[in-house]
Scaffold this motif. Structure first.
Motif, PDB file in Angstrom:
ATOM      1  N   THR A  80       0.773  -1.391   0.029  1.00 30.61           N
ATOM      2  CA  THR A  80      -0.124   0.003   0.072  1.00 30.61           C
ATOM      3  C   THR A  80       0.750   1.402   0.113  1.00 30.61           C
ATOM      4  O   THR A  80       0.453   2.271  -0.506  1.00 30.61           O
ATOM      5  N   SER A  81       1.873   1.325   0.441  1.00 26.53           N
ATOM      6  CA  SER A  81       3.028   2.487   0.501  1.00 26.53           C
ATOM      7  C   SER A  81       3.834   2.492  -0.655  1.00 26.53           C
ATOM      8  O   SER A  81       4.160   3.800  -0.828  1.00 26.53           O
ATOM      9  N   ARG A  82       3.925   1.605  -1.282  1.00 25.55           N
ATOM     10  CA  ARG A  82       4.778   1.571  -2.501  1.00 25.55           C
ATOM     11  C   ARG A  82       4.032   2.085  -3.744  1.00 25.55           C
ATOM     12  O   ARG A  82       4.615   2.692  -4.840  1.00 25.55           O
ATOM     13  N   HIS A  83       2.916   1.722  -4.026  1.00 22.83           N
ATOM     14  CA  HIS A  83       1.962   1.896  -5.107  1.00 22.83           C
ATOM     15  C   HIS A  83       0.984   2.929  -5.214  1.00 22.83           C
ATOM     16  O   HIS A  83       0.575   3.507  -4.009  1.00 22.83           O
ATOM     17  N   ASN A  84       0.579   3.289  -6.232  1.00 20.59           N
ATOM     18  CA  ASN A  84      -0.507   4.317  -6.420  1.00 20.59           C
ATOM     19  C   ASN A  84      -1.586   3.736  -7.624  1.00 20.59           C
ATOM     20  O   ASN A  84      -0.794   2.953  -8.058  1.00 20.59           O
ATOM     21  N   LEU A  85      -2.655   4.412  -7.796  1.00 26.04           N
ATOM     22  CA  LEU A  85      -3.709   3.768  -8.692  1.00 26.04           C
ATOM     23  C   LEU A  85      -3.798   4.417 -10.026  1.00 26.04           C
ATOM     24  O   LEU A  85      -4.743   4.153 -10.756  1.00 26.04           O
ATOM     25  N   ASP A  86      -2.887   5.339 -10.419  1.00 24.14           N
ATOM     26  CA  ASP A  86      -3.155   6.187 -11.385  1.00 24.14           C
ATOM     27  C   ASP A  86      -2.186   5.702 -12.661  1.00 24.14           C
ATOM     28  O   ASP A  86      -1.761   6.522 -13.460  1.00 24.14           O
ATOM     29  N   GLY A  87      -1.713   4.594 -12.555  1.00 21.66           N
ATOM     30  CA  GLY A  87      -0.837   4.129 -13.499  1.00 21.66           C
ATOM     31  C   GLY A  87      -1.424   3.976 -15.024  1.00 21.66           C
ATOM     32  O   GLY A  87      -0.553   4.417 -16.138  1.00 21.66           O
ATOM     33  N   THR A  88      -2.632   3.677 -15.155  1.00 25.12           N
ATOM     34  CA  THR A  88      -3.107   3.536 -16.560  1.00 25.12           C
ATOM     35  C   THR A  88      -3.525   4.825 -17.026  1.00 25.12           C
ATOM     36  O   THR A  88      -3.217   5.432 -18.130  1.00 25.12           O
ATOM     37  N   LEU A  89      -3.842   5.865 -16.139  1.00 25.37           N
ATOM     38  CA  LEU A  89      -4.185   7.153 -16.646  1.00 25.37           C
ATOM     39  C   LEU A  89      -2.736   7.933 -17.089  1.00 25.37           C
ATOM     40  O   LEU A  89      -2.721   8.738 -18.152  1.00 25.37           O
ATOM     41  N   GLN A  90      -1.662   7.511 -16.234  1.00 26.37           N
ATOM     42  CA  GLN A  90      -0.577   8.133 -16.486  1.00 26.37           C
ATOM     43  C   GLN A  90       0.033   7.468 -17.757  1.00 26.37           C
ATOM     44  O   GLN A  90       0.624   8.460 -18.598  1.00 26.37           O
ATOM     45  N   GLU A  91      -0.164   6.316 -18.166  1.00 25.12           N
ATOM     46  CA  GLU A  91       0.510   5.923 -19.343  1.00 25.12           C
ATOM     47  C   GLU A  91      -0.284   6.333 -20.646  1.00 25.12           C
ATOM     48  O   GLU A  91       0.251   6.542 -21.631  1.00 25.12           O
ATOM     49  N   ALA A  92      -1.624   6.280 -20.502  1.00 29.41           N
ATOM     50  CA  ALA A  92      -2.510   6.994 -21.471  1.00 29.41           C
ATOM     51  C   ALA A  92      -2.231   8.358 -21.599  1.00 29.41           C
ATOM     52  O   ALA A  92      -2.133   8.926 -22.743  1.00 29.41           O
ATOM     53  N   LYS A  93      -1.820   9.157 -20.584  1.00 34.42           N
ATOM     54  CA  LYS A  93      -1.576  10.499 -20.978  1.00 34.42           C
ATOM     55  C   LYS A  93      -0.058  10.776 -21.675  1.00 34.42           C
ATOM     56  O   LYS A  93       0.037  11.554 -22.277  1.00 34.42           O
ATOM     57  N   LYS A  94       0.600   9.782 -21.096  1.00 27.64           N
ATOM     58  CA  LYS A  94       2.084  10.011 -21.887  1.00 27.64           C
ATOM     59  C   LYS A  94       1.922   9.713 -23.256  1.00 27.64           C
ATOM     60  O   LYS A  94       2.536  10.191 -24.259  1.00 27.64           O
ATOM     61  N   LEU A  95       1.207   8.584 -23.755  1.00 23.70           N
ATOM     62  CA  LEU A  95       1.021   8.260 -25.096  1.00 23.70           C
ATOM     63  C   LEU A  95       0.129   9.244 -25.786  1.00 23.70           C
ATOM     64  O   LEU A  95       0.598   9.775 -26.936  1.00 23.70           O
ATOM     65  N   LEU A  96      -0.903   9.952 -25.358  1.00 25.14           N
ATOM     66  CA  LEU A  96      -1.586  11.063 -25.822  1.00 25.14           C
ATOM     67  C   LEU A  96      -0.407  12.206 -26.128  1.00 25.14           C
ATOM     68  O   LEU A  96      -0.597  12.918 -27.132  1.00 25.14           O
ATOM     69  N   ASP A  97       0.128  12.673 -25.146  1.00 26.87           N
ATOM     70  CA  ASP A  97       1.161  13.716 -25.198  1.00 26.87           C
ATOM     71  C   ASP A  97       2.120  13.731 -26.191  1.00 26.87           C
ATOM     72  O   ASP A  97       2.502  14.330 -27.171  1.00 26.87           O
ATOM     73  N   ARG A  98       2.714  12.268 -26.260  1.00 30.36           N
ATOM     74  CA  ARG A  98       3.569  12.103 -27.517  1.00 30.36           C
ATOM     75  C   ARG A  98       2.947  11.931 -28.548  1.00 30.36           C
ATOM     76  O   ARG A  98       3.370  12.494 -29.778  1.00 30.36           O
ATOM     77  N   ALA A  99       1.740  11.668 -28.799  1.00 27.07           N
ATOM     78  CA  ALA A  99       0.993  11.854 -30.047  1.00 27.07           C
ATOM     79  C   ALA A  99       0.779  13.075 -30.662  1.00 27.07           C
ATOM     80  O   ALA A  99       0.729  13.619 -31.688  1.00 27.07           O
TER      81      ALA A  99
END
Length: 684
Positions: A80-99
């Protein structure tokens, strides 16, 4: 032949044994556990609770349940202290920004592009909403000028499709990487067929053939290889519930963004509709799963939907292990521990520790030291009481040795010493044989009958002679132990029980002819079996009814007029209650003259019966000291004021002195063999 043996040797392989408990492991040693359980029982724990406490603490060099539970809690904190839950959002945002960036670059360097198209494209890119889901939705109809930008944008839809499938079917994200349209169509068909199968099962209309047909067609999607539809539903429901808990754990903004973004999965909203129906069927079929829970995640490592669902399954496993390790629910046992989940979360070492505890618990139950009473509670058996008593008696012997400087000697002896004379054995005699006289009698008889003695000697009953011993005095012992409120309050409860059990063990093992009565006296008195006294909870009723206890002791003495009465009284307070003629108990503090008078009258009766009396005074109360001194002087008795740790040795010493030949026991000259038997009683 030798060559063949060498080939066999080179081909041998050794690996961890997985067929259950290690067949070469040494037997479980329960001695440490029994000693610890016995101590806790005397402190007021039930045997069941005492066994649980030992399993929690563990033993010498052995991890306990608390240690395993601590490791489970650490593993949970780590997740619980190592992870957060926005991994998919961050990856999608990264792809969108790059596109978008690649598209801007292409618009800037494409000099042949129509200026109207360029202006419109730049306007569309400049006006994109801040929401990732809304931006992706708006760009669905955008005419991309850059092939790299188009690939990144399509990768968003592919990522979302693989993530939402990985939420429900573990491993799907990797399995569908670089998937074709045909692969995606196969997945969509599997989801639809699965939904129909689950709906039919919920209505009770499914058949085993329908399940077999489904697995034959889509079995590659289920590496767990479920053998029944219920196994399939269990696996899917656990995963789906974990996915729901992950969504519940997100902020409302994150959850709304992901739900909108998921509609873009594979560019097919129909997939999400099918998955939604599938989740509904699973929730209806397995409402007992946790569909409403949540966990806070505030670490630095972002989790995608699939990996996050796996983490939430791990958290569910850890929560279940925590409950299993607590052993706090009705009917719990070490067999409840799930070794597969323990291995997944903590590794094989934890499984080995858990199996050792399981074997210990089973050994305790199978060893005859505990039994299930009619009320369903565990009880210590007489075998366990004897073992515990021997341990306590060993401590008493060590203390007596420490006080007198004696060492363990292996000289045989009892209260009845050998007189040097022998006599013919008769039925019921327990004295040892005189081997020399017995064999001589057999040889003489054989020779007188004209038989040959060189071929062996046959001993008959008439040949046997036994060694006579001095007359041994039988004692009738009454141990009266104070069970009043002050005994528990001042920490004297356990030493009192240890003393009673040590004396009981000594008498029942070495002086079986003596008769011991145990009496506990608080507001009233009661004769008790040793098991009852050892398991007695602390009494918090005020009152010290020595009068009633002496009445029970005198009744015991009168039943055996030929035995030597021995009265031992352990108390830490003056008598504050007595028994009225009608059976009611009268209590008063400070003590009233009537209570003292009735107590003295019963003590006088003990004296007239010939009782040898010893008072064991606990504590430094001056009033108690004056009272017991006066009582002892009145009956020509003795007063001992031992430390708590020395109480057992003092009581045993007094008992031995009262029934030793000549009436006195000299600990300076007596050996352990004299007291505890040959070869050291306590090692039995």
């Amino acid at each position: 032949m030798a060559r063949g043996n060498r080939r066999l040797t080179r081909g041998a392989r050794y690996r961890r044994y997985t067929g259950g408990p290690d067949p070469l492991a040494p037997p479980v040693d329960i001695s440490e556990a029994l000693d610890a359980i016995g101590e806790d029982v005397m402190a007021g724990y039930s045997p069941e609770r005492a066994m649980r406490e030992f399993l929690r603490r563990g033993g010498e060099g052995r991890a306990g349940l608390d240690d395993l539970a601590r490791r489970v809690a650490e593993r949970r904190r780590e997740l619980t202290s190592r992870h957060n839950l926005d991994g998919t959002l961050q990856e999608a945002k990264k792809l969108l920004d790059r596109a978008v960036l690649e598209e801007r670059k292409q618009l800037a360097r494409d000099v042949d592009l129509d200026e109207g198209v360029r202006a419109l494209s730049e306007m569309q890119l400049d006006s994109l909403p801040g929401s990732i889901a809304a931006a992706v939705s708006e760009l669905n109809d955008y005419r991309w000028q850059s092939s790299l930008a188009r690939q990144d944008f399509e990768a968003i839809k592919d990522l979302l499709g693989r993530e939402v499938l990985d939420q429900r079917f573990a491993g799907m994200k990797r399995a569908l990487e670089n998937a074709t349209d045909e692969d995606r169509a196969a997945v969509k068909e599997m989801v639809d067929d699965l939904g129909e199968l689950l709906a039919a099962h919920r209505r009770g209309e499914d058949t085993s053939q329908q399940f077999d047909d489904f697995m034959a067609k889509h079995g590659d999607f289920f590496p767990e290889d479920p053998q029944t539809i219920d196994e399939l539903i269990d696996a899917l429901a656990q995963r789906s519930a974990a996915a729901q808990r992950m969504l519940n754990s997100m902020s409302p903004e994150q959850r709304q963004e992901l739900e909108a973004l998921a509609q873009q999965a594979f560019g097919s909203p129909e997939l999400m509709e099918s998955l939604g129906r599938l989740d509904g069927e699973l929730q209806a079929l397995r409402p007992g799963e946790d569909w409403t829970g949540s966990n806070s995640m505030d670490g630095d490592v972002g989790l995608g939907l699939g990996d996050g669902t796996g983490v939430f399954q791990d958290l569910a496993d850890l929560d279940e292990l925590t409950e299993q390790l607590s052993q706090s629910y009705a009917g719990s046992s070490m067999d409840d521990l799930d070794p597969d989940k323990l291995a997944r979360q903590l590794g094989e070492d934890a499984v080995a520790d858990a199996r050792a505890l399981q074997q210990l618990e089973q050994a305790l139950r199978d060893s005859g030291t505990m039994k299930r009473a009619p009320d369903g509670q565990l009880r210590l058996t007489p075998k366990a009481m004897r073992r515990l008593g021997k341990t306590l008696l060993r401590d008493v012997a060590d203390r007596m040795s420490g006080r007198t400087g004696n060492r363990d000697l292996s000289r045989a002896g009892t209260a009845g010493e050998f007189s040097g004379a022998t006599r013919e054995w008769v039925f019921g005699d327990t004295e040892p044989w005189d081997v020399t006289r017995t064999v001589t009698n057999a040889i003489t008889r054989t020779a007188a009958a004209g038989g040959a003695t060189g071929e062996g000697v046959r001993i008959e009953l008439g040949d046997v002679e036994i060694q006579e011993t001095e007359a041994r005095t039988q004692a009738c012992v009454a141990l009266l132990v104070d069970t009043s409120f002050s005994m528990a309050l001042e920490g004297r409860w356990v030493p009192m029980k240890r003393t009673a059990l040590a004396l009981h063990t000594l008498i029942t093992s070495r002086f079986r002819g003596d008769d011991l009565l145990l009496v506990g006296f608080g507001r009233h008195a009661a004769a008790m079996e040793i098991e009852q006294l050892v398991g007695l909870d602390a009494m918090y009723d005020k009152g010290t009814n020595l009068h009633h206890a002496l009445m029970l002791a005198n009744r015991h003495f009168r039943r055996q007029p030929r035995a030597q009465p021995v009265l031992l009284v352990v108390t830490d307070g003056e008598p504050t209650s007595h028994l009225e003629p009608d059976g009611d108990v009268y209590f008063s503090y400070p003590p009233e003259p009537l209570t003292v008078a009735r107590t003295v009258r019963e003590l006088d009766s003990s004296m007239r019966l010939g009782a040898q009396t010893t008072f064991f005074r606990l504590g430094d109360d001056p009033a108690l000291a004056r009272f017991v001194e006066a009582m002892a002087k009145r009956v020509d008795g003795a007063v001992v004021a031992p430390e708590l740790d020395d109480l057992g040795a003092a009581v045993v010493d007094s008992y031995l002195g009262s029934r030793w030949p000549g009436g006195r026991f000299d600990a300076r000259t007596a050996t352990y063999g004299d007291v505890f038997g040959d070869r050291g009683f306590w090692t039995g």
